[in-house]
Motif scaffolding. Sequence first.
Motif, PDB file in Angstrom:
ATOM      1  N   UNK A 264      11.216 -32.948 -11.617  1.00 48.74           N
ATOM      2  CA  UNK A 264      12.238 -33.942 -11.327  1.00 48.74           C
ATOM      3  C   UNK A 264      12.693 -33.791  -9.884  1.00 48.74           C
ATOM      4  N   UNK A 265      13.259 -34.861  -9.359  1.00 55.14           N
ATOM      5  CA  UNK A 265      13.772 -34.857  -7.995  1.00 55.14           C
ATOM      6  C   UNK A 265      15.121 -35.541  -7.969  1.00 55.14           C
ATOM      7  N   UNK A 266      16.034 -35.050  -7.136  1.00 50.44           N
ATOM      8  CA  UNK A 266      17.339 -35.692  -6.953  1.00 50.44           C
ATOM      9  C   UNK A 266      17.543 -36.140  -5.516  1.00 50.44           C
ATOM     10  N   UNK A 267      16.470 -36.130  -4.722  1.00 51.30           N
ATOM     11  CA  UNK A 267      16.584 -36.543  -3.326  1.00 51.30           C
ATOM     12  C   UNK A 267      15.478 -37.520  -2.924  1.00 51.30           C
ATOM     13  N   UNK A 268      15.106 -38.385  -3.870  1.00 50.30           N
ATOM     14  CA  UNK A 268      14.131 -39.413  -3.559  1.00 50.30           C
ATOM     15  C   UNK A 268      12.719 -38.909  -3.352  1.00 50.30           C
ATOM     16  N   UNK A 269      12.397 -37.750  -3.928  1.00 54.42           N
ATOM     17  CA  UNK A 269      11.050 -37.223  -3.832  1.00 54.42           C
ATOM     18  C   UNK A 269      10.803 -36.317  -2.643  1.00 54.42           C
ATOM     19  N   UNK A 270      11.854 -35.992  -1.896  1.00 54.46           N
ATOM     20  CA  UNK A 270      11.671 -35.060  -0.775  1.00 54.46           C
ATOM     21  C   UNK A 270      11.408 -33.640  -1.273  1.00 54.46           C
ATOM     22  N   UNK A 271      12.012 -33.302  -2.413  1.00 58.79           N
ATOM     23  CA  UNK A 271      11.741 -32.032  -3.087  1.00 58.79           C
ATOM     24  C   UNK A 271      11.642 -32.281  -4.583  1.00 58.79           C
ATOM     25  N   UNK A 272      10.820 -31.487  -5.252  1.00 64.04           N
ATOM     26  CA  UNK A 272      10.666 -31.564  -6.705  1.00 64.04           C
ATOM     27  C   UNK A 272      10.886 -30.180  -7.301  1.00 64.04           C
ATOM     28  N   UNK A 273      11.515 -30.149  -8.482  1.00 63.68           N
ATOM     29  CA  UNK A 273      11.753 -28.915  -9.215  1.00 63.68           C
ATOM     30  C   UNK A 273      11.129 -29.040 -10.597  1.00 63.68           C
ATOM     31  N   UNK A 274      10.471 -27.981 -11.068  1.00 61.76           N
ATOM     32  CA  UNK A 274       9.877 -28.021 -12.402  1.00 61.76           C
ATOM     33  C   UNK A 274      10.966 -28.098 -13.462  1.00 61.76           C
ATOM     34  N   UNK A 275      10.756 -28.956 -14.465  1.00 63.08           N
ATOM     35  CA  UNK A 275      11.709 -29.059 -15.564  1.00 63.08           C
ATOM     36  C   UNK A 275      11.642 -27.786 -16.411  1.00 63.08           C
ATOM     37  N   UNK A 276      12.756 -27.446 -17.045  1.00 68.46           N
ATOM     38  CA  UNK A 276      12.822 -26.204 -17.815  1.00 68.46           C
ATOM     39  C   UNK A 276      11.949 -26.245 -19.057  1.00 68.46           C
ATOM     40  N   UNK A 310      21.534 -34.125 -19.294  1.00 73.95           N
ATOM     41  CA  UNK A 310      22.722 -34.746 -18.730  1.00 73.95           C
ATOM     42  C   UNK A 310      22.937 -34.334 -17.283  1.00 73.95           C
ATOM     43  N   UNK A 311      21.971 -33.603 -16.721  1.00 76.14           N
ATOM     44  CA  UNK A 311      22.090 -33.134 -15.337  1.00 76.14           C
ATOM     45  C   UNK A 311      20.841 -33.472 -14.526  1.00 76.14           C
ATOM     46  N   UNK A 312      20.318 -34.687 -14.744  1.00 75.87           N
ATOM     47  CA  UNK A 312      19.200 -35.241 -13.953  1.00 75.87           C
ATOM     48  C   UNK A 312      17.865 -34.563 -14.215  1.00 75.87           C
ATOM     49  N   UNK A 313      17.768 -33.758 -15.278  1.00 75.09           N
ATOM     50  CA  UNK A 313      16.504 -33.121 -15.636  1.00 75.09           C
ATOM     51  C   UNK A 313      16.479 -31.619 -15.458  1.00 75.09           C
ATOM     52  N   UNK A 314      17.581 -31.034 -14.988  1.00 76.03           N
ATOM     53  CA  UNK A 314      17.620 -29.587 -14.763  1.00 76.03           C
ATOM     54  C   UNK A 314      17.582 -28.811 -16.076  1.00 76.03           C
ATOM     55  N   UNK A 315      18.361 -29.257 -17.075  1.00 79.74           N
ATOM     56  CA  UNK A 315      18.392 -28.591 -18.375  1.00 79.74           C
ATOM     57  C   UNK A 315      18.254 -29.651 -19.468  1.00 79.74           C
ATOM     58  N   UNK A 316      17.778 -29.195 -20.633  1.00 80.37           N
ATOM     59  CA  UNK A 316      17.505 -30.113 -21.745  1.00 80.37           C
ATOM     60  C   UNK A 316      18.023 -29.525 -23.051  1.00 80.37           C
ATOM     61  N   UNK A 317      18.533 -30.414 -23.903  1.00 87.15           N
ATOM     62  CA  UNK A 317      19.024 -30.032 -25.218  1.00 87.15           C
ATOM     63  C   UNK A 317      18.342 -30.895 -26.272  1.00 87.15           C
ATOM     64  N   UNK A 318      18.191 -30.379 -27.509  1.00 89.89           N
ATOM     65  CA  UNK A 318      17.510 -31.162 -28.546  1.00 89.89           C
ATOM     66  C   UNK A 318      18.321 -32.374 -28.984  1.00 89.89           C
ATOM     67  N   UNK A 319      17.578 -33.461 -29.272  1.00 86.44           N
ATOM     68  CA  UNK A 319      18.131 -34.661 -29.884  1.00 86.44           C
ATOM     69  C   UNK A 319      17.803 -34.644 -31.373  1.00 86.44           C
ATOM     70  N   UNK A 320      18.253 -35.667 -32.074  1.00 85.64           N
ATOM     71  CA  UNK A 320      17.825 -35.815 -33.453  1.00 85.64           C
ATOM     72  C   UNK A 320      16.340 -36.118 -33.526  1.00 85.64           C
ATOM     73  N   UNK A 321      15.718 -35.824 -34.647  1.00 82.65           N
ATOM     74  CA  UNK A 321      14.274 -35.972 -34.796  1.00 82.65           C
ATOM     75  C   UNK A 321      13.900 -37.196 -35.630  1.00 82.65           C
ATOM     76  N   UNK A 322      12.763 -37.788 -35.274  1.00 86.18           N
ATOM     77  CA  UNK A 322      12.152 -38.805 -36.126  1.00 86.18           C
ATOM     78  C   UNK A 322      11.076 -38.105 -36.947  1.00 86.18           C
TER      79      UNK A 322
END
Length: 375
Positions: A264-276, A310-322
């Motif tokens: 993910x990137x928060x600066x228009x693609x100037x830098x990218x960080x791997x998602x957790x 909820x923080x642009x892709x830095x951290x992730x939490x589980x949603x409900x499942x289908x």
Amino acid sequence: SNILYVGIEGKGIYKSTDGGVTWNKKSRGIIAYPDQQNLQQLCPPDPNRIVIDPTNTQRLFLSPGDISTGYIDWPYGETGGIWESLDGAESWHQILKENLNAAGTSLAIDPQNPSIIYFGINSDPATFDEAPIKESLNKKGVMYKTVDGGNTWEEINTGMLPGLQASGIFINPQNSQQIMLLTQAHYHEYGENYIKEIFSYEQFGPLKSVDGGKTWTKLAANLPAPFQNPFDGDVAKKNFDHMIVRPFLFGEEFPSDVQQKSFYSTDGGQTFTETSTYINIGRYDPHDPGGNHLFGYAPWYAEGDLVESKDAGATWEPLGQAAEIDNIKVKVTNFVWNPQNPDTVYMSGTQGYVWKSTDGGKNWKTVLELEKVKE
């Protein structure tokens, strides 16, 4: 917001006018060939992207996927291109012109001027034996642009690489001169009875334009090698600096259990960080003013396949499942929010599945599957 459209591989376009309770086929006018397994039945081209004109919701655009490279008037090319409907999918007609590559992979319309349409293509040479031209049909780039609703088209100079393909087009709703074009390139080896896909280490990655496509900046170097070939991604509508991309490593040099990564990137693609956690499909919530809220499909996540950030892709939490998702036969392909109610979200998947949540992703109800599809 109760009117929905979905494309199903091998079946066509389906429409619901009651929020997914009932569905009806709407593919009249789209060229289709007989199904090889049943010559009495037509097999429509695989739907790749459906776009609704924000100024006229009766006007739709469809770009089929998995189309062999070819001009729109060639056999096998005539099912591709861009299909337009002016009556809410009751009928469709082709708007791509002769001598244009019909092998489209992505599509976007200018949110400030719906006469401006961008069409991203696959620049590979044609794969069928009868093709009269055996080289790439595109010389300058992998995107066409029209400023008059499809009457005339221009090939945009994005630059070229062998096997370059557009995999996504995103336009900034606040400034439509700003465009993000996702690209990936890979080679093909053709044998008598096979086509072999070969990974390429030379990539453009995301391409960024700030002048309506006149010039482009390559962002591949901002992603770690060899993860520079995004096959999927998204850009936040409310914050065009926020984006997520999912590259794909494949081929003999990568083992089948290679660790895939997303960024993910928060600066228009100037830098990218791997998602957790690895996000196969990530989509931004169009209601979030900061562009920080995403839903994601994380098939290897231990706590479940559906996640949110909820923080642009830095951290992730589980949603409900289908319940139907099994990551083998049934995989998630997209998330779409109700434009009027942020708690109502639709999710599509393989096997013709569509799910609906009315509580922001905590619970999901199946509203379509192949068994319910009417011919």
